[in-house]
Design a protein around this motif. Structure first.
Motif, short mmCIF file in Angstrom:
data_model
loop_
_atom_site.label_atom_id
_atom_site.label_comp_id
_atom_site.label_asym_id
_atom_site.label_seq_id
_atom_site.Cartn_x
_atom_site.Cartn_y
_atom_site.Cartn_z
N THR A 148 3.85 -59.95 100.97
CA THR A 148 4.31 -60.42 102.28
C THR A 148 5.58 -61.26 102.19
OG1 THR A 148 2.85 -62.35 102.09
CG2 THR A 148 1.98 -60.41 103.23
N SER A 149 6.17 -61.38 101.00
CA SER A 149 7.36 -62.21 100.83
C SER A 149 8.56 -61.65 101.59
CB SER A 149 7.72 -62.31 99.35
OG SER A 149 9.01 -62.89 99.19
N PRO A 150 9.28 -62.48 102.33
CA PRO A 150 10.48 -62.01 103.04
C PRO A 150 11.64 -61.68 102.12
CG PRO A 150 10.21 -64.38 103.32
CD PRO A 150 8.97 -63.89 102.64
N VAL A 151 11.54 -62.06 100.84
CA VAL A 151 12.62 -61.73 99.90
C VAL A 151 12.13 -60.76 98.82
CG1 VAL A 151 14.01 -63.81 100.24
CG2 VAL A 151 12.10 -63.85 98.61
N LEU A 152 11.01 -60.09 99.07
CA LEU A 152 10.47 -59.17 98.07
C LEU A 152 11.47 -58.06 97.74
CD1 LEU A 152 8.20 -58.13 96.28
CD2 LEU A 152 7.26 -56.93 98.28
N ALA A 153 12.09 -57.48 98.75
CA ALA A 153 13.04 -56.39 98.51
C ALA A 153 14.23 -56.87 97.68
CB ALA A 153 13.52 -55.81 99.84
N ASP A 154 14.68 -58.10 97.93
CA ASP A 154 15.80 -58.66 97.16
C ASP A 154 15.40 -58.81 95.69
OD1 ASP A 154 17.84 -59.66 99.41
OD2 ASP A 154 15.81 -60.15 100.05
N LEU A 155 14.22 -59.37 95.46
CA LEU A 155 13.76 -59.59 94.08
C LEU A 155 13.53 -58.26 93.36
CD1 LEU A 155 11.26 -62.55 94.61
CD2 LEU A 155 13.57 -62.65 93.65
N GLN A 156 13.00 -57.28 94.05
CA GLN A 156 12.79 -55.97 93.44
C GLN A 156 14.12 -55.33 93.07
OE1 GLN A 156 10.36 -54.18 96.52
NE2 GLN A 156 8.48 -54.49 95.33
N ALA A 157 15.13 -55.53 93.90
CA ALA A 157 16.46 -55.00 93.60
C ALA A 157 17.05 -55.70 92.38
CB ALA A 157 17.38 -55.18 94.81
N TYR A 158 16.85 -57.01 92.26
CA TYR A 158 17.33 -57.74 91.09
C TYR A 158 16.67 -57.20 89.82
CZ TYR A 158 18.97 -61.34 94.42
OH TYR A 158 19.59 -62.01 95.44
N GLU A 159 15.36 -56.99 89.91
CA GLU A 159 14.61 -56.50 88.74
C GLU A 159 15.07 -55.10 88.34
OE1 GLU A 159 10.14 -57.14 87.28
OE2 GLU A 159 10.28 -55.94 89.12
N GLN A 160 15.28 -54.25 89.31
CA GLN A 160 15.76 -52.90 89.04
C GLN A 160 17.14 -52.90 88.41
OE1 GLN A 160 15.41 -50.88 92.81
NE2 GLN A 160 13.17 -50.96 92.80
N ALA A 161 17.93 -53.93 88.73
CA ALA A 161 19.27 -54.06 88.16
C ALA A 161 19.25 -54.65 86.76
CB ALA A 161 20.14 -54.91 89.08
N GLY A 162 18.07 -55.06 86.28
CA GLY A 162 17.96 -55.54 84.91
C GLY A 162 17.60 -57.00 84.73
#
Length: 206
Positions: A148-162
């Motif tokens: 339910t985090s409002p920044v989940l998509a941002d964090l997932q993008a960071y992780e995918q970027a390495g």
């Protein structure tokens, strides 16, 4: 060289199960290791640590806990020089910045403002680019990594970027959020302290 050993880590608080396994592996050079744990955070942490030391790991549920079976081939080298995430560290020329997020609000005073500031910080931290080396969430900060985090998509993008994102397993268990976590590696205090030692700069917010 002792070939096999069984460790009972049930009832131990993080990071004691990992430290017990680390001590046994480094002192005894075990080929077979059976570890009993009683929570999912310990299961993930011990599994990841054993795999970083080149053990093949399988796990099964047993009663209210889990049993991990770790096996290493006799001619496989014992690895002790991995980084905290269990992977070889590539040469790094830029400063390694470690950021610990200890809450879901930034600063004190107005809670609504604090939440807005934290969300803005998470969305903006990408501007650090390659200087950002580890992003670690502890205490109330782990709530930023759940479904339910409002920044989940941002964090997932960071992780995918390495970017390596570490999430405190003890904190997830405390808030009963282990199943809700959707980004990052479940971690323990040993990983966190090791990462702090390796970092060039440590920043704590929240």
């Amino acid at each position: 060289m002792e070939m096999a050993r069984t460790l009972d880590a049930r009832g131990l608080a993080c990071p004691a199960p990992v430290l017990m396994v680390k001590d046994a592996i480094e002192k005894e050079d075990l080929l077979e290791l059976t570890v009993m744990v009683d929570n999912e955070a310990s299961l993930e942490n011990v599994t990841r640590f054993c795999e970083s030391r080149q053990y093949a790991v399988t796990s099964t549920s047993q009663g209210d806990g889990y049993v991990l079976a770790a096996h290493r081939e006799q001619n496989a080298p014992t690895i002790t020089g991995k980084d905290d995430a269990g992977t070889d560290s590539p040469p790094v020329t830029r400063p390694k910045t470690f950021i610990m997020v200890a809450g879901d609000k930034l600063g004190s005073g107005d809670d609504e403002l604090g939440r807005k500031l934290m969300l803005s910080f998470i969305k903006t931290v990408k501007e650090m680019e390659d200087d950002l080396w580890r992003l670690v969430f502890v205490n109330n900060g782990v709530k930023l990594t759940i479904d339910t985090s409002p920044v989940l998509a941002d964090l997932q993008a960071y992780e995918q970027a390495g970017l390596v994102i570490l999430v405190c397993g003890t904190c997830l268990t405390h808030f009963d959020l282990m199943e809700a976590k959707k980004v990052g590696q479940t971690t323990n205090m040993l990983d966190i302290v090791t990462a702090m030692q390796l970092a060039d700069k440590v920043i704590s917010i929240g």
